[in-house]
Design an enzyme around this catalytic site. Structure first.
Site, PDB file in Angstrom:
ATOM      1  N   GLY A 114      -4.575  -0.981  -6.607  1.00  0.00           N
ATOM      2  CA  GLY A 114      -4.938  -2.384  -6.439  1.00  0.00           C
ATOM      3  C   GLY A 114      -6.236  -2.770  -7.132  1.00  0.00           C
ATOM      4  N   SER A 146      -2.070   0.751  -9.974  1.00  0.00           N
ATOM      5  CA  SER A 146      -2.192  -0.251 -11.045  1.00  0.00           C
ATOM      6  C   SER A 146      -1.258   0.025 -12.220  1.00  0.00           C
ATOM      7  CB  SER A 146      -3.641  -0.380 -11.520  1.00  0.00           C
ATOM      8  OG  SER A 146      -4.464  -0.829 -10.456  1.00  0.00           O
ATOM      9  N   HIS A 157       0.833   7.477   2.566  1.00  0.00           N
ATOM     10  CA  HIS A 157       0.154   6.575   1.633  1.00  0.00           C
ATOM     11  C   HIS A 157      -1.337   6.551   1.970  1.00  0.00           C
ATOM     12  CE1 HIS A 157      -1.085   3.000  -0.529  1.00  0.00           C
ATOM     13  NE2 HIS A 157      -0.003   3.146  -1.256  1.00  0.00           N
ATOM     14  N   ASN A 179       6.656  -0.570  -3.666  1.00  0.00           N
ATOM     15  CA  ASN A 179       6.049  -0.563  -2.333  1.00  0.00           C
ATOM     16  C   ASN A 179       5.486  -1.964  -2.099  1.00  0.00           C
ATOM     17  OD1 ASN A 179       4.595  -0.228  -0.018  1.00  0.00           O
ATOM     18  ND2 ASN A 179       3.108   1.227  -0.856  1.00  0.00           N
ATOM     19  N   GLU A 231      -1.104   9.205  -6.377  1.00  0.00           N
ATOM     20  CA  GLU A 231      -1.759   7.891  -6.391  1.00  0.00           C
ATOM     21  C   GLU A 231      -3.268   8.076  -6.234  1.00  0.00           C
ATOM     22  OE1 GLU A 231       1.288   4.631  -5.212  1.00  0.00           O
ATOM     23  OE2 GLU A 231       0.156   5.233  -3.446  1.00  0.00           O
ATOM     24  N   LYS A 235       4.308  -3.182   0.520  1.00  0.00           N
ATOM     25  CA  LYS A 235       3.208  -3.191   1.498  1.00  0.00           C
ATOM     26  C   LYS A 235       3.442  -4.314   2.517  1.00  0.00           C
ATOM     27  CE  LYS A 235       0.327  -0.927  -1.904  1.00  0.00           C
ATOM     28  NZ  LYS A 235      -1.017  -0.634  -2.416  1.00  0.00           N
ATOM     29  N   GLU A 267      -3.384   4.242   2.141  1.00  0.00           N
ATOM     30  CA  GLU A 267      -3.787   3.181   3.078  1.00  0.00           C
ATOM     31  C   GLU A 267      -3.534   3.626   4.518  1.00  0.00           C
ATOM     32  OE1 GLU A 267      -1.531   0.073   1.169  1.00  0.00           O
ATOM     33  OE2 GLU A 267      -2.907   0.194  -0.538  1.00  0.00           O
TER      34      GLU A 267
HETATM   35  P1  13P Z   1      -0.851  -1.117  -7.021  1.00  0.00           P
HETATM   36  O1  13P Z   1       0.299  -0.940  -7.981  1.00  0.00           O
HETATM   37  O2  13P Z   1      -0.974  -2.493  -6.484  1.00  0.00           O
HETATM   38  O3  13P Z   1      -2.122  -0.548  -7.556  1.00  0.00           O
HETATM   39  O4  13P Z   1      -0.482  -0.207  -5.715  1.00  0.00           O
HETATM   40  C1  13P Z   1      -0.093   1.093  -5.894  1.00  0.00           C
HETATM   41  C2  13P Z   1       0.378   1.623  -4.590  1.00  0.00           C
HETATM   42  O5  13P Z   1      -0.400   1.792  -3.663  1.00  0.00           O
HETATM   43  C3  13P Z   1       1.807   1.918  -4.443  1.00  0.00           C
HETATM   44  O6  13P Z   1       2.063   2.631  -3.285  1.00  0.00           O
END
Ligand code: 13P
Length: 258
Positions: free
Chosen positions: A175, A215, A97, A11, A169, A13, A99
């Site tokens: 992150g 992560s 997601h 992903n 997740e 982003k 976010e």
């Molecule tokens: P990270 O791997 O940067 O923690 O992000 C995970 C994520 O949100 C994947 O959709």
């Protein structure tokens, strides 16, 4: 060892221009392009889908999007529909997601309509679920994840249920460099599979891939992927560099033979 073919999805982003995306894909074609034991999905921003899709061709890496609008077309300025994605040879789409839930107000009902729109257009939804730190500390992890799962999958036709991918997740791990321990993640993955069994039937539930995200890095992937119900990863930060993403794909390949 998992009975399912592992899936590693990147992903990206809101990272990478189309030109930067092309560079990364060119590197990945060389490093993981011949991998056959692992399914790989790249999810660049909308603006790079066409360019990345052209470079992937019919090869082993699949193309994914990070969102869609639930309606097929119309006066929805700034939005992108499932059929527009399909036309660019997109086959997967990340939905719900955290976010999007936290920053763009997506409720379970919105996510559910998007899941149904994706399946209707023969796109495979990667439905994201996960608890916040406050919810975990209050002992509500399974309740939150169960609700997101049930609401997100409401009305999914039985014939299409095995197209669904679920990503667990934990919001506090995204992150942050904090990962769920393999045992913590496995507990939630096993719960998700049991709940999928109630919702979609045991046979379908045994085939649905459940990815871990938050992560996930080359140094923690082997232990996570060794768990019985962790079938791959949804990778943020570590998907932006060819080396770390390749290491994760190799880790998933090792989990097949381990
Ligand atoms: P990270 O791997 O940067 O923690 O992000 C995970 C994520 O949100 C994947 O959709």
């Amino acid at each position: 060892m998992s009975k399912r073919i592992p899936l590693i999805a990147g992903n990206w982003k809101m990272n990478k221009t189309a030109s930067e995306a092309a560079e990364l894909v060119t590197a990945l074609r060389a490093s993981v392009g011949s991998q056959s034991q692992v399914h790989i999905v790249l999810c660049p921003p909308f603006t790079a889908l066409d360019r990345v899709g052209g470079l992937l061709g019919g090869g082993p890496m699949a193309l994914g999007a990070q969102n869609l609008h639930e309606k097929p077309n119309g006066a929805f300025t700034g939005e992108v529909s499932a059929s527009m994605l399909r036309d660019l040879h997109v086959t997967y789409v990340i939905l719900g997601h955290s976010e999007r839930r936290a920053l763009f107000g997506e409720t379970d009902a919105v996510v559910n309509r998007k899941v149904l729109a994706a399946l209707d257009a023969t796109l495979r939804p990667i439905l994201c679920v996960g608890e916040t730190l406050a919810e975990r500390e209050a002992g509500r992890t399974l309740e939150v994840v169960g609700t997101q799962l049930e609401a997100g999958l409401a009305g999914v036709p039985a014939a299409k249920a095995d197209q669904v991918v679920v990503a667990y997740e934990p919001v506090w791990a995204i992150g942050t460099g904090k990962t769920a321990t393999p045992a913590m993640a496995q507990e939630v993955h096993a719960f998700i599979r049991a709940r999928l069994g109630q919702l979609l039937g045991l046979e379908t539930a045994s085939r649905v891939r459940i990815l871990y995200g938050g992560s996930m890095k080359p140094d923690n992937a082997d232990a996570l992927l060794a768990e019985a119900d962790i079938d791959g990863g949804l990778i943020g930060g570590a998907s932006l560099e060819a080396k770390s993403f390749t290491d994760l794909v190799n880790s998933a390949a090792r989990s097949v033979t381990a």
